[in-house]
Structure formats: structure tokens, C-alpha cells
Design a protein around this motif. Structure first.
Motif, PDB file in Angstrom:
ATOM      1  N   PRO C 251       0.792  -1.233   0.000  1.00 48.50           N
ATOM      2  CA  PRO C 251       0.000   0.000   0.000  1.00 48.50           C
ATOM      3  C   PRO C 251       0.828   1.289   0.000  1.00 48.50           C
ATOM      4  CG  PRO C 251      -1.039  -1.608   1.420  1.00 48.50           C
ATOM      5  CD  PRO C 251       0.273  -2.211   0.974  1.00 48.50           C
ATOM      6  N   TRP C 252       1.877   1.338   0.838  1.00 48.35           N
ATOM      7  CA  TRP C 252       2.638   2.605   0.875  1.00 48.35           C
ATOM      8  C   TRP C 252       3.166   2.945  -0.508  1.00 48.35           C
ATOM      9  CZ3 TRP C 252       7.645   3.264  -0.641  1.00 48.35           C
ATOM     10  CH2 TRP C 252       8.450   2.125  -0.721  1.00 48.35           C
ATOM     11  N   MET C 253       3.584   1.932  -1.274  1.00 51.16           N
ATOM     12  CA  MET C 253       4.201   2.202  -2.564  1.00 51.16           C
ATOM     13  C   MET C 253       3.143   2.657  -3.585  1.00 51.16           C
ATOM     14  SD  MET C 253       6.601  -0.201  -4.927  1.00 51.16           S
ATOM     15  CE  MET C 253       8.066   0.618  -5.594  1.00 51.16           C
TER      16      MET C 253
ATOM     17  N   GLN D 191       4.734  18.555  23.539  1.00 55.26           N
ATOM     18  CA  GLN D 191       6.089  17.991  23.367  1.00 55.26           C
ATOM     19  C   GLN D 191       6.106  16.465  23.369  1.00 55.26           C
ATOM     20  OE1 GLN D 191       6.032  20.928  25.691  1.00 55.26           O
ATOM     21  NE2 GLN D 191       6.276  21.862  23.674  1.00 55.26           N
ATOM     22  N   ILE D 192       5.028  15.862  22.912  1.00 52.22           N
ATOM     23  CA  ILE D 192       5.015  14.417  22.775  1.00 52.22           C
ATOM     24  C   ILE D 192       5.835  14.034  21.544  1.00 52.22           C
ATOM     25  CG2 ILE D 192       3.528  12.448  22.223  1.00 52.22           C
ATOM     26  CD1 ILE D 192       1.310  13.861  23.851  1.00 52.22           C
ATOM     27  N   GLU D 193       6.713  13.049  21.684  1.00 50.25           N
ATOM     28  CA  GLU D 193       7.487  12.608  20.519  1.00 50.25           C
ATOM     29  C   GLU D 193       6.720  11.524  19.775  1.00 50.25           C
ATOM     30  OE1 GLU D 193      11.385  12.597  19.967  1.00 50.25           O
ATOM     31  OE2 GLU D 193      12.030  13.406  21.908  1.00 50.25           O
ATOM     32  N   TYR D 194       6.801  11.566  18.457  1.00 49.64           N
ATOM     33  CA  TYR D 194       6.121  10.520  17.691  1.00 49.64           C
ATOM     34  C   TYR D 194       6.836  10.292  16.376  1.00 49.64           C
ATOM     35  CZ  TYR D 194       4.097  14.410  15.080  1.00 49.64           C
ATOM     36  OH  TYR D 194       3.934  15.542  14.331  1.00 49.64           O
ATOM     37  N   ILE D 195       6.813   9.061  15.951  1.00 49.72           N
ATOM     38  CA  ILE D 195       7.374   8.687  14.649  1.00 49.72           C
ATOM     39  C   ILE D 195       6.271   7.988  13.885  1.00 49.72           C
ATOM     40  CG2 ILE D 195       9.047   7.196  13.494  1.00 49.72           C
ATOM     41  CD1 ILE D 195      10.908   7.736  15.889  1.00 49.72           C
ATOM     42  N   ALA D 200       9.006   6.246   9.962  1.00 51.76           N
ATOM     43  CA  ALA D 200       9.757   5.064  10.399  1.00 51.76           C
ATOM     44  C   ALA D 200      10.427   4.390   9.217  1.00 51.76           C
ATOM     45  CB  ALA D 200       8.832   4.089  11.113  1.00 51.76           C
ATOM     46  N   ARG D 201       9.706   4.288   8.116  1.00 51.80           N
ATOM     47  CA  ARG D 201      10.254   3.664   6.913  1.00 51.80           C
ATOM     48  C   ARG D 201      11.490   4.426   6.409  1.00 51.80           C
ATOM     49  NH1 ARG D 201       6.240   0.540   5.087  1.00 51.80           N
ATOM     50  NH2 ARG D 201       4.669   2.115   5.506  1.00 51.80           N
ATOM     51  N   LEU D 202      11.436   5.741   6.517  1.00 55.42           N
ATOM     52  CA  LEU D 202      12.563   6.560   6.058  1.00 55.42           C
ATOM     53  C   LEU D 202      13.752   6.481   7.015  1.00 55.42           C
ATOM     54  CD1 LEU D 202      10.580   9.735   4.950  1.00 55.42           C
ATOM     55  CD2 LEU D 202      11.528   7.932   3.491  1.00 55.42           C
ATOM     56  N   LEU D 203      13.473   6.478   8.315  1.00 54.46           N
ATOM     57  CA  LEU D 203      14.557   6.533   9.298  1.00 54.46           C
ATOM     58  C   LEU D 203      15.294   5.205   9.437  1.00 54.46           C
ATOM     59  CD1 LEU D 203      12.873   8.525  12.229  1.00 54.46           C
ATOM     60  CD2 LEU D 203      14.388   9.405  10.437  1.00 54.46           C
ATOM     61  N   GLY D 204      14.548   4.146   9.475  1.00 56.69           N
ATOM     62  CA  GLY D 204      15.182   2.843   9.744  1.00 56.69           C
ATOM     63  C   GLY D 204      15.276   2.585  11.232  1.00 56.69           C
ATOM     64  N   VAL D 205      15.489   1.317  11.563  1.00 55.73           N
ATOM     65  CA  VAL D 205      15.466   0.886  12.965  1.00 55.73           C
ATOM     66  C   VAL D 205      16.512   1.612  13.800  1.00 55.73           C
ATOM     67  CG1 VAL D 205      15.913  -1.086  14.485  1.00 55.73           C
ATOM     68  CG2 VAL D 205      14.491  -1.373  12.441  1.00 55.73           C
ATOM     69  N   PRO D 251       6.142  -6.468  11.025  1.00 56.80           N
ATOM     70  CA  PRO D 251       6.577  -7.037  12.308  1.00 56.80           C
ATOM     71  C   PRO D 251       8.083  -6.967  12.539  1.00 56.80           C
ATOM     72  CG  PRO D 251       4.826  -8.370  11.406  1.00 56.80           C
ATOM     73  CD  PRO D 251       5.164  -7.345  10.350  1.00 56.80           C
ATOM     74  N   TRP D 252       8.892  -7.330  11.524  1.00 55.97           N
ATOM     75  CA  TRP D 252      10.340  -7.339  11.776  1.00 55.97           C
ATOM     76  C   TRP D 252      10.800  -5.966  12.234  1.00 55.97           C
ATOM     77  CZ3 TRP D 252      13.899  -4.190   9.491  1.00 55.97           C
ATOM     78  CH2 TRP D 252      13.523  -3.560   8.281  1.00 55.97           C
ATOM     79  N   MET D 253      10.215  -4.906  11.656  1.00 55.49           N
ATOM     80  CA  MET D 253      10.691  -3.566  11.980  1.00 55.49           C
ATOM     81  C   MET D 253      10.266  -3.157  13.388  1.00 55.49           C
ATOM     82  SD  MET D 253      10.152  -0.011   9.956  1.00 55.49           S
ATOM     83  CE  MET D 253      11.644   0.981   9.773  1.00 55.49           C
ATOM     84  N   LEU D 254       9.012  -3.376  13.708  1.00 56.75           N
ATOM     85  CA  LEU D 254       8.557  -2.985  15.036  1.00 56.75           C
ATOM     86  C   LEU D 254       9.248  -3.826  16.113  1.00 56.75           C
ATOM     87  CD1 LEU D 254       6.817  -1.247  16.831  1.00 56.75           C
ATOM     88  CD2 LEU D 254       4.900  -2.792  16.434  1.00 56.75           C
TER      89      LEU D 254
END
Lengths: 311, 311, 311, 311, 311, 311
Positions: C251-253, D191-195, D200-205, D251-254
Motif C-alpha cells: 500500500p505505501w508504494m 512535546q510528545i514525541e512521535y514517529i 519510520a520507513r525513512l529513518l530505519g530501525v 513485524p520485523w521492523m517494530l
């Protein structure tokens, strides 16, 4: 023959389990996987396969007849290839059924629907072949609308088309209970006989069979077509149908009734169809099982009728 | 009007299919999508939509009444917006129903539940309006617990709350069969009348109707509330309910009974509800269909009662 | 207004939740519940309702656009009433869409399918209206068969019919991966551009957007039609489709790609459709949710394009 | 011990398979079967049982940690009995969790939700116990509404209630992508942090872990609460959730991210919850399996952290 | 005891809800999760858990007996661990059941199947213990095949194995209706008594009970085993079974019959089993509910029998 | 040939759609419907039929190979009839496969499982035939337990049995991620090569193919067996498996890898199996579709290998 042949069953999914050649068979089965005019829940296109699978997993002995169908031959011819256009479908079915009747005199032909619109083509084919065929319809609905969703060849109009050409006297309904007022008035105006599910409960099997017997005499039926719309049963017993309607018949009652009408009659049963099973809505699969059982009981009744020498 | 207007049906999902204005309607329908106190299988919040969809796909002709509901007007008012807190929900329903009864004298109000707890608010509203309303309850359970899961406004306590304030003489159960011993003893101590599903089978429709008739006289009922918990039916017919209990009633029997009680009575039917359908567990959709049919038969009975001039 | 009005939301199921009048709307939505030519798994007739329900349960804020669609007006016109015959269906859709385009200049029209065959009527309507409309198709299949199951107006032939009349240069596919060799050869012979899902993975979003941009220039597109067959997505993300095919897009793509093509282009987006969702096979409902989300992201891209003053 | 004892496993459904006494356990598990404020698809009340069953059918070896959880002891304490009223539920959970934390110092407590509202009570209990606990939230939504459906203790408001009392600096979101504009603005103002999942896809783990690490230092976290709303995952991986939202995390990323944040940190993990699994919508059961796996990987990360001597 | 203990119910899933020690119990329950020889629809391995869950959600008061089972103690011993090999399974069950009967004289033992093959082991164990145990079987099938799918210990051969060793006079079937002709002939040749579902409808409960009573006298039964194959019920009531067969019994009839046979008899009931529920095919869960109810009514009949001092 | 013959397709359900005689075929397909040792979710007995139906509804063109499989002949031999006993099953499969390999030199044999235990018999047959066959296994699990649930011929022990007799050097795993520590240690001690799904993500397709290539050289493979346990894929893509395990492979990656290993190798592919699909848990049917696609891509790779003249 090697061990591989011995242990490998090249099991195509035949109704009745064992492959038989048409010309040596007692009964012929053909699938009619069509559901394009379904107005509510489609999916009866998948019914031929589901009913075949169900038939492969129930017993073939008929307690009503004391007959083991394993002793007879059922030839499953596969499915008719069909277009989308409803009028073309009716023509195609008529063509195929007419030829099957022509080439297989004295054999019962069973159609695995598909939606109820398929009955029109098959009835036409029978009417080409026999002078005065009558039709016994188990159904929750009259299917007597002049058209439905702009379509004259809809499942909801199938019996209207038949009445228009062949007359209402040839038609006998069991289990009908859901219709528009116009359909009821049309049925009455055309001398169509019908027994609602409420009336059926009051009359009992014996009296319904008697009425059907009188109807066949009065109408001068020369052969019989039995069409079982599975929604004639209560949705508790047949939840996986296109149009479930409460307060239907119980299986023992409908099966007793149809069995006796056929087995006790001298009017020869030529065609039977079982229609409107929708496998995607048949969560536990019991509707397909009941459809298979229904067909097997009609086969048993047919064999009894034949043994008695019905014309 | 252009062709787009002609061919496009701006089909919101109205019960009965056609939009009617409340003040010109014969029957009002309102959805009450609430299931927060459900103790076993939630999901009755989705029932109003499912029942509307089912109603759009079955016929509106009542064989019992000989009436075509398409000749009458049903106004579907949509759904009541509800909070989570059970006590607040009861108040909200009471407020809305009271106003609807006030503004629509002489019209039948039908509620599409939601769980059974919604009946408390609606009954309270009716009791505000009429001096001595009675309530006929089709249910597998008594719902007479003093509280359930620490909640006084639970579906399992709804009839207890009603009994405490309005007395048990006004209550008549059909189909009850699953309860704690305490509930049974409470029911007896409060002179609540009940017919279990086992007893119903023995008595038959005629005798149950007679008993209900005597109850209405004895209790001096001035108006009637009919509450149908779908688990009164056997799970074969209504599998998609929050708490399925075996050995329930068959649809023909419950419908015959409720139809006659209403149609033969001069006590005016003011409110009917159909509760506890849980669509996520209604795999083949037959429970929603039966709920819609039940409501339509009650509508038909109401119209007969009204035509006779019930007070 | 009484409390009943206050608390009762007469909630017809509108896409986007709030009712808006067409002439004051930014986007128009119309349902096209048709699936009669479905060759494998029918049920997309139920998709308009399922997508509306899904849209009512997801958020309307677009992270890609930084736009909250709650600040805009979506007018849901309901569903087009349709016959069974495929050719008639195409004509009906053409008639209705042509009038909607005529009467609502400058507004985006969104169609909720239904099967893919509906695109033919809508594209024809757009081509009546605009000189040179192009069509961006996300799909697992080419749908370029000359006919399918004896039907020229099948979902499997829809792009063939368009190509024959309007030429292949106007067509750009994303995600295509399942077809007969003949279709591939036809596509090549007609200069149809296509990016398979395998190629898409290699190229990346930026390069696909560039190619689409060059295609629009080369083809001289004067307006744009975006057609999203949900089977363009991998079946993991969209299991409830008529013809699931492995190895689809994530979906993202697909959303990134379509969003950028529309938002960055000066070719005005006129029509978008989302087709081939089959709710009976969408067990967990996630396909309908993704279809709703897809439409919302296209809406957001359209609003950006419009804000920049696309012609 | 007889043969019956030998062959009969009195198998209550414990998470982790083997019963362990709380005071000798490494991890405690408790079920919180509550879903009364669910606004869309209820059923998370059944999640504790479903997750336990899933955990019994997957392997306990963690490839990330190189640890076999079969070498450790998990004590499953059963489920907390809960009322319906949301505010009472929060209090009950706070009471129970506070006592469990008090009586089991140095042990990880895992909660099997239930809906997300349960996190409020558990976080309050942790905040009673530790001076400055921080909370890492994997979620598709902010859950920052001031109230929802007239309910302040709704799952959609849970993080708002926490922010109001404990401040937004303590909160770090991963995977958020669906919200109202107001929630986004509130998050920023506090000042809540959120990704987001897109970010997340752009930043990487690696980069997300670094940001979380900086956040913990900046916020002066003295202990850690990890709350996993299963809708943080993409619906392809977790279809059986109350509110599926497209474009979620894989799942692998989270799992990589949460594992590393915990395992690499010296801030002691005290409580983890896994919420919002709705088994009635988890047709193939894969959401429960992923929830069980998620918990097991958090357990493994905790054991690594503990082995390093986190405070 | 702290608040956590007070509010946390360490709820293993016990049949009957409350844990009781075996030696203080009135009834023992043990699960037998085996389905390896299932020839059509596997899944009865999951039935013990599903039946326990169902039992926890229905009421324990028996209207037939006027007994509240909450006043008695049910000890749920958990499940027997079983291998794959059918012959080994029979031996294992025999071993375990024999020991349970030995150690718990005068207590009713209930087995939660599993498929019907489990009855062989349990009956053998009873026959080791009592001189002349009889077996009352509710079943759609005879299960009298000499072997099935090359397996002598199949569910389809279980009663054949029993007949071969212990004789056919000890066997009484209710509800049988689906079999091969050979099985029927075998049954007759072995003086096995049977009442088909068709015959049952004609005879009525009273006459069936009388016949069973005469059978027990004639066969000189010294103790009784009741085996309920859930497919004895009609598939409308029990859709989730391994082999659904139309035209089965209604629950009220089978329950009335079995209840009276047990309650009115002085032949002591020692073992009851409920087999062949297949939860993956029990979409709405009603089959498990009916299985739980069936067991509870047998428990109530047992308690009445015991109170009268059956030997 | 009459019209009936023309229009009626006697459609047995053949894989690949068209019936071909074995001796003129390029590929042979045989079903192995066995699942008796399944430890969690049974149902793979139904997989051969489900995969055939799926294959009939997807396209046969391979984008990876540029080959249209409609140009080749696939002979579907039907299903092997199997007993219940696991050891007997292994022998039966060995016998049948050995004869098929003997009689069809140079043809690829494809097995449609069934559970993974079927691989043992087929591998043994290949090892009888070829001197040094190697086996490439895509699987989430090692299946290296010494026995499971007291059964040596369980699906969970299949690779242990192979290793014991033929050695671990011949085995290469892709996608493994769930196992007991003992299995991992056994794998290492036996020089079994494996690439976990986590490692696969890091290495990429090219490097995995290189490693497989080196393994085949080092092990001196003379022919190749490819065994695809569908749980090698992530449950998002293959939810309908017996034992779903999170964090699996994506289809494009596994298919690219297997395709290249086969297509680029000169070691002749002799047998391929696809196992562990469980249709009752494959709600949307996508697992069967992916299984069919997987087999088709392996067929395409085989044809390329064959065209290059692999030995």
C-alpha cells in the motif's frame, strides 16, 4: 497396472463417487454453474462442486426406499459452460438438456444449479420432448414477477416465463411463503396450485401428496419435472441460500412429500433440479449436504417409480 | 430531474426500503446500537444495520394478516447516539423514546437493539406516558439478576429493574428456559407469569394465547410493550445471538403466538423491540433475517389490531 | 428541535460521514454495485456499502497532504440502479456519469465499484466530455482479452474495449503481473505503457512518477482518470478481491505513487474509481478499509492539484 | 501417582505453557478482558484467551536474543474480573497492578488486553510506584481525544488522560498514522514525541532506536512502560484488531525497534501490555499469534536488559 | 489475601466453572482431544476446550430435573495426552479410564471427545470393571464398518470392535440414519437394537424409553455407558460436526429420551461421552453449546438416578 | 459430437486446467491429502483440492521465465489413497513416488501436500533412484525433533528422519525462524545449512542463491528436491497454514530465490512439494492461491533448467 495406479485414485469430483458411462447409467447429473441474475447473495455458481463434494461424504443408502444407490449407476457429465447474458443462458441450457433427453430416453436427468433461472431452459427442453410435462416446485417464492431488476430472464421471473407459454395448470408449489401481492394474484388468476409452508404444516404429508396426485390427473401430466429451490427449507436447515426466508419446511416433511409424490405416481419423472445453494454463505456446509441428500432421495423415488413401470 | 437522478437511488439503508416522514407514517423505527454490558458475545451494536439490510431483502407481505406492508408507511428515524455508561444509556433511551411517544400518538414505535438492557429505558418512557403498560417478553432468560458483573443496568438485570419499580404482575414471559435458581424463585415471588419453551410445546399456541389474554385482563393492562429477545428462538433458527441457549422455540410457534396475542387483543400495542442479534456471530445472516421477519409480523398484527380499533 | 432530534442521528451510510449537497461539494461519490460478469469470486456488488462503512471508521486526515478531509465536502449520491445485461450496464453508467460530469464541472467524481467492467462506461462518459482523457490503471491484470466467457463487456475485457476506440497510448498500468501471453503482446502492439509489480520494486516511486509524467506529456493528456483495481495490491493487504494474484504492490508504494502522480501533475483529475473488492471474501474487512483509505488519499492529492490550479 | 495422573495434563491455559508460582517467576502475565468502550469492532475481551492459546503453539526461542524462554519462568495469574463502567475499570486495574508491582519487585509485569483504555490504570499504578516512568507506545492512533462517544475513559482518550496528569514529555509513539487534526496539534503542543509509520520507513530501525534513547535521557525516565496496540502493525499482519488502519509497520521492523530500545537501555522495563486484538475478526488467528510473539520478544529483551543489570 | 487476589480469578477453563477436587466431586470430566482418523472434517481435537467455554456461558439449572447443578461438584481433570497412532490411543484411553473408574467408585465419568473412536477405549475400561455394561448410542451412523481407510480403530469402526468382543445385544442406537447396506445387515445379524430418526418421530419419546427399558432388562445390563455422537442431532442444531447428515433428531426429543432412560432406570450410569464436535466448522458456536447442554442434562438425570439409589 | 458435448466440459479438477496423459507430459502432479500428525491446526488433507481450484483461477504466464505454462503439458494424476498410521503413510508415498520416478524419467514430479511428513516418503523414493539427491527446504521450522507427540513420523520430525539416514550436508533451509534450542544444536552438529528469515533479509536474494550454489557443489548433489512448507512465508501472505509463525519471508523474495537456485543450476530438479496449507483456516483463500503460484514458478524454473540441459 503398477502400484502407483493401484494406490492413486485419479479422483475427479464425480457426483456419486464412481464414474459411469452415460449410456449405461440409471441417472445423469450435470452442473449448471450460473448465478448472474442473483439479486441478493450470489455464489450459486459454486454449488455444483460443493454439492458433489457433499455427496461424496454422505451415505448412499435410502431408508425411505430401502435402496442402496451404490447398486445403481450415476453418470456425472460435468458442468455446462455458460455465458453471462441471461437469455443466452436459457437458450444454451435448453439446447444441452434437449439433446441429453433425446439421447438418453428413460433416464432421469438431474441438474445441479446454479440459480433458479436455469429451470426455464430445462423445462423448455422437456416441453419440446414431451407433450404435457408438469412441474412440481418446492420454493419459498413464487418467482412470478414479470421482470426483476429490468431482466425478464431473472431467477425471480422464471415461473412467470413458464406460465406464460405453457399455462399455470401445470404448476404445483410446495413451501411458498414470500412474495409480492401481485405474484399471489397472478398465481390465483392462472389456476396455479400452491401450498404455503403454513398450510403444509396443517395438512400433513399424506394430504399434500393426495392433492398433488389430483393435480397431476386434472392437469393431464404426461411427465414430471421436479424443481427444488433449497430456500423451500427453513433457513435453519439451509442457511446457505441466495434468499433465506424464515418459516420454511423441515427436511423430513419436504423429503417425505416429494418422495411419495414421485414414488407413488405413474407419471414419469424426467428431470430434477436442485438450485439456489450459495456456498460462500453456507458456513458450516450443511446446505450442500442437504442438497445432495435431497437429490439422492429423489433418485431413490425415481428408481421405485421406474421399477413399478411408470410410463 | 435528469437521468442521473432517475437512475441513482440515494439509498440510505431505511428499514422497509422507502423513506417516509414520521408524521405521515404508520410505524416508526429507531435503532439502538448498544452492547457494552454484553457478558458473552458482543456485537449487537451492529444489529440495527444488519436488520435493516435483511428487511430490504425479504418480502413485505404477511401471510398471517393477508396484509402487504408495502401499502403502509414505515419511518426509519435512524439510530440513537449513545454513551458507554449503562445508566446513562438507559436515561438517554428513556428521554428519546418518551419524546417520540409524545409526538407520535397512536403510532407503533419499533426499536432495533442492541442488547436487552435497552428495554429498561424504553419501558420507563412508556410508563411515563401510559398509566399501566404491560410487557410481553420472548426470551430464553429471565434477566432478573439483581446485578451482573457488578452492573445494575446490565442486560441480565433489565427485567429485575422493571419489576422493582412497576411490579411483576405486568410481565409475561414466553420461551424462558435458562436461569439461576434465584431468578426462578424471584419470578415466582413476584407473581411474574412465564411459559418455558418446554411448557409451550405442551400447551400449543391457542392455550398460550388464552393465558396471555387472561393475564392482560388480570393485570389491567392499558397498553402493551412487546420485547423480543432473539434467543427465545432455538439457536438453529437464531445462531447469531449474544447468549445462545438450546431448546428454544421454533419461529412458526413464536410468531403465531405473538401475532395472535397482539392481533386479537384490544390492549393497544405501543412499543416493540427486537434485541440481542449479534451479527459477527451470525455467519449465514439468518438471524438478522428472522429478526426483520419478526418485526414485520408484529407490524402486521398491530395493523389488524388498529383496524379493529384497539384503544 | 426536540431531544429526540438532538440525540438521534438519522444516519444513512454516507461516504465521508456527513451529508453534503452535490452543488456545494468538493468531491462526488457514487456507488456502482455490479458484479454479474465476475468470473471467479462474485460479491463486489456489496462493495459500495462495505467501503462506506469502512470510511466511517477510519480517520480523514491525510499525512501525505497535511490535509484534513473533514474540512472539505463530500457528497455521496447513493448507488446507480443497474440491470443484469453487461452491455446495458455500460450504457447506463455512461449516461449517468456523463450527466454528473456535465452538471458538476471542476469536481472530482469517485465511483465505488463493483467489478472492473464499470470503468468502460465511466471512461466513455469522460471521453464525451473531454477531448483527450488519459487513464492510469492500477491492476494485477491487463483486462485486455478480446472477450471472456463469451462476453465482450466482461471485467476481463474492459481495457480492450477502451483501447479499441480510444487507443493504447492513453493507458498506463501499474502493478500488472498476471495475464495471458496474448494480452501482453496486444499491450505491446498498442504502445500501452505498463510497469509490472516486479519492475515497480526495482524502479522505486520517484522513477515511476517520472515515467507517468513523461507518458502524460507524450500522450497529450487533457484530463485524467484513475482506476484502482484493488487486486493491484498484494493479497496480504487486499485478500477480499475477486481474483487474488500473489506478488502485488504494498500500500505505501502504490499510494505514494498515485498520490504524487496526481498531486504533482497539472493534468486535471476528473474521475477515480476503486473496483473489485468482494466483501464476502474479505473476512477481516481490511480490504474495504484499504479501499476507503485509497480513495481518501486520491481525494487529498486532487485537492492539492486543485489548489495549484491544475487545468 | 497413577497412570491417569501421568497421562492426563490438567491443562489450564497458561501463557508460556507451564505453571509457575509468582514469587519464583521471572515474568508475570495477567489478562485484562475488557472492551466496553470499543467504538468499532468489539471482541478484545476474548484476546487474553486467544493470545494464551497462540503462545502455546509457537516456539519460545528468541533468535534476536539467543535466549530460550523455556529456561525461564512465566507465572500466568489469570484474568482480572472487571465491571462495565469505564472509570471503575481504570480504578480496578490500577489497584490490582499497583499491588502486583508492590509484591513483585524486579519482575516484569505483562498485561494481555483488552482494549487500550486498560493502559491508563496500569500506568497510574506504575506512576504510584516509580517516580518518573516513561511510556513507549506502538500505535496507529494517538488516542489523545479529550473524550469519545461522551466517555472520558475511552480507549480513544487513554493517552490524553495520561498526558494531562503526567505530561507529554514522557510519551514516545511509534507507528502513529491515523488521527484527527486536533490530536496532532495537541501532541505537538505537549512535546510528545512521535514517529509515524511513514517516517519510520525513512529513518530505519537504528535511527529510531537512537531517538528513543535520546528521549529517555531528556525525559529523565526512571522506568519504562511499553504499550503495544496491535494496530501499529499493518492490517496485513494484524487483521484482527478493533480499528484496522492501512500503512502500518511490518513485524520485523517494530520488533527489531522495540527489542533494541529495551535491550540496549538501562532504564528498567517494568510493565508491557499488548492490546486491541479482537479475536472475532481474526479469521485465520494470525493476529493472536503475532501478539504472543511480540510479548515473547519483549520478554527476551527484558531478560537481556536484566542480565546487564538495568536499574 | 490482597486485592489482587480478590479481583484476579486465576481462571483455568474448567467445565462447570468452579474447580473441585476429584475425590469430593459428584461428576468427573476429562477431555480426549483426538481426531486423527476423522475421514471428512477434522477438528474435534479442539472440542474439549470449546465445550468447556460453552459450558461456562450457559445456565446450570436443569428444568427437566428441577436441579441446579451449581449445588453439585464437577471435577474437571483436564485433557488426556494422546499419540497419533489409533491403536495406541485406544489403549491409552482404556488405561486412564480404567484407573479413574477404579479410584472413583460411584461417580459419573464424562468424556469430552474428540472423535467417536475414543469410545472403544473407554468402553473396554468399563467392561474391565463391570461384568455386563450396556451402551446407549445416539448417532447418525452405525460405525460398524469392519475397517475404514485401512484402519481398524477408526471412528467408523468403533461399534464393530465393541460388538465383536462384547456382543451386539448390549447396544442400543437412537437416531441412526446413514450407513452402508452391509452395516445394516451386520446390525441385524448381531441383534443390535436401533431406532432410526424416522422411526423415532413415529414412536415418540415415551415408546422409545419403554423400548430402551425392555432392552436393558433383556440384555441384563449391570451398568450403563451413554455415548452421544453430536451428529445424532439434525445439522440445523449441530452444524459443527465431522460428518453432518440431514434428518436428525431435534434436541428436545433426544434430551427428553436420554434423560428419561437414565433417570427412570435402576441401571447405574457410569460413563457418558459427547463426541464429534468440530469447532472449526461450528461457525456460530451453537454445536459446542448444545454439547455442553447435553452433558448437563445427562448429569441431572444421573443425579436423579443416584438419589433414587440406582445400583 | 453433439451440442451437449460441445458445451459441456466434463470438468474434473485438474491442476493446470487441461488433462494431459502422463507419458506426454512435462510435469506430473499428484495430491497427497494427509494431515493426521498435525499438532495444531489440521486440514491440509483438503489442500490438494484447494490448490487445484486456485491454480484454475490464476494466470499461467511466468514473468520471471517469460514462459507461458499453457504451452506445456501438466498431467494431474489425482490423489494417493492413504491410511491413518503415519509410518504406513510414509511407506505408501515412497512406493508410489518411486514408481512414478521410475516410469517417468526426466519429468518433474510435483506433490500437493498434505502436511510436511509426506516429504519423508518422497525423499526416500528419490534417494532410491538417484545416488545423491539434495533437498532445499523453505520452512519456518527445522522439523528436527527426535519425535513429537510420541510419533517418530510426525511432520515435526521429518527432517530428522532424513538427516539420520542421508546426512545433514544434503539439506539447505531458507526462512527458518522457529524451533527448540535442541533442534538448532542438532542442525549445527550435523552441518545442515540454514538461512533464517532475519538473515535472508540482510543477505538478499543474490547472496542466498550463491550460498545455495556453493552448498550444492560442496555436497556433490546429483539431483534436487525442493520442499516448500508454506509457513516459510509470513502469515500475512500465507495465513492458512497449520502452524503460522510471524516474521516470515515475502513471496517475491522466496520466489526469486527458489526460481534462481533452480533455473541457474545444472543439478536437475526431480521432485517439488508444497505442503502445510490448511484450507479451513485460509479464510480468504489466498494461501492456496500462493501455493499454486509457487508451484507454477518452480515449474517455470524447471523448464528453463531443462532447456539448458541440466543433467
Amino acid at each position: 497396472m503398477g502400484l502407483a495406479d493401484l494406490y492413486t485414485s485419479r479422483t475427479p469430483l464425480y457426483f456419486g463417487g464412481v464414474e459411469a458411462e452415460p449410456d449405461r447409467a440409471d441417472m445423469l447429473v450435470v452442473g449448471v454453474p450460473y448465478d448472474a441474475t442473483s439479486s441478493y447473495r450470489p455464489g450459486s455458481r459454486f454449488a455444483p462442486r460443493a454439492i458433489r463434494e457433499a455427496a461424496a461424504n454422505i451415505e448412499l443408502y435410502s431408508l425411505r426406499a430401502g435402496i442402496d444407490l451404490e447398486d445403481y449407476r450415476i453418470a456425472d457429465l460435468g458442468d455446462i459452460a455458460l455465458p453471462v447474458n441471461p437469455q443466452e443462458v436459457v437458450k444454451r441450457i435448453e439446447t444441452v438438456v434437449a439433446e441429453l433427453l433425446e439421447n438418453n430416453p428413460g433416464k432421469l436427468l438431474a441438474l445441479l444449479g446454479g440459480e433458479h433461472s436455469i429451470t426455464l431452459g430445462a423445462y423448455r427442453a422437456l416441453a419440446r420432448h414431451d407433450t404435457n410435462p408438469c412441474i412440481l416446485v418446492a420454493d419459498a417464492h413464487f418467482d412470478l414477477r414479470s421482470e426483476y431488476m429490468e431482466e425478464k430472464y431473472s431467477h425471480a421471473s422464471v415461473m412467470r416465463r413458464i406460465t406464460e407459454v405453457y399455462g399455470g395448470e401445470r404448476i404445483f408449489y410446495i413451501g411458498v411463503r414470500a412474495f409480492a401481492k401481485e405474484e399471489l394474484e397472478y398465481a390465483r388468476s392462472k389456476q396455479i396450485e400452491y401450498i404455503t409452508s403454513h398450510t403444509a404444516r396443517l395438512l400433513g404429508v399424506r394430504e399434500i401428496v393426495n392433492r398433488a396426485s389430483r393435480w397431476m390427473k386434472k392437469a393431464g401430466c404426461q411427465s414430471l419435472y421436479v424443481s427444488i429451490d433449497m430456500d423451500a427449507y427453513d433457513p435453519a436447515y439451509a442457511p446457505g441460500v441466495a434468499n433465506p426466508e424464515p418459516e420454511g419446511l423441515e427436511p423430513w416433511m419436504l423429503l417425505d412429500t416429494v418422495f411419495r409424490i414421485v414414488a407413488e405416481s405413474s407419471v414419469s419423472l424426467r428431470v430434477v433440479d436442485v438450485v439456489e445453494v450459495s456456498p460462500p454463505y453456507d458456513c458450516s456446509g450443511v446446505t450442500s449436504v442437504l442438497a445432495a441428500k435431497t437429490l439422492l432421495e429423489v433418485f431413490a423415488a425415481y428408481l421405485i417409480q421406474r421399477a413399478k413401470g411408470a410410463r
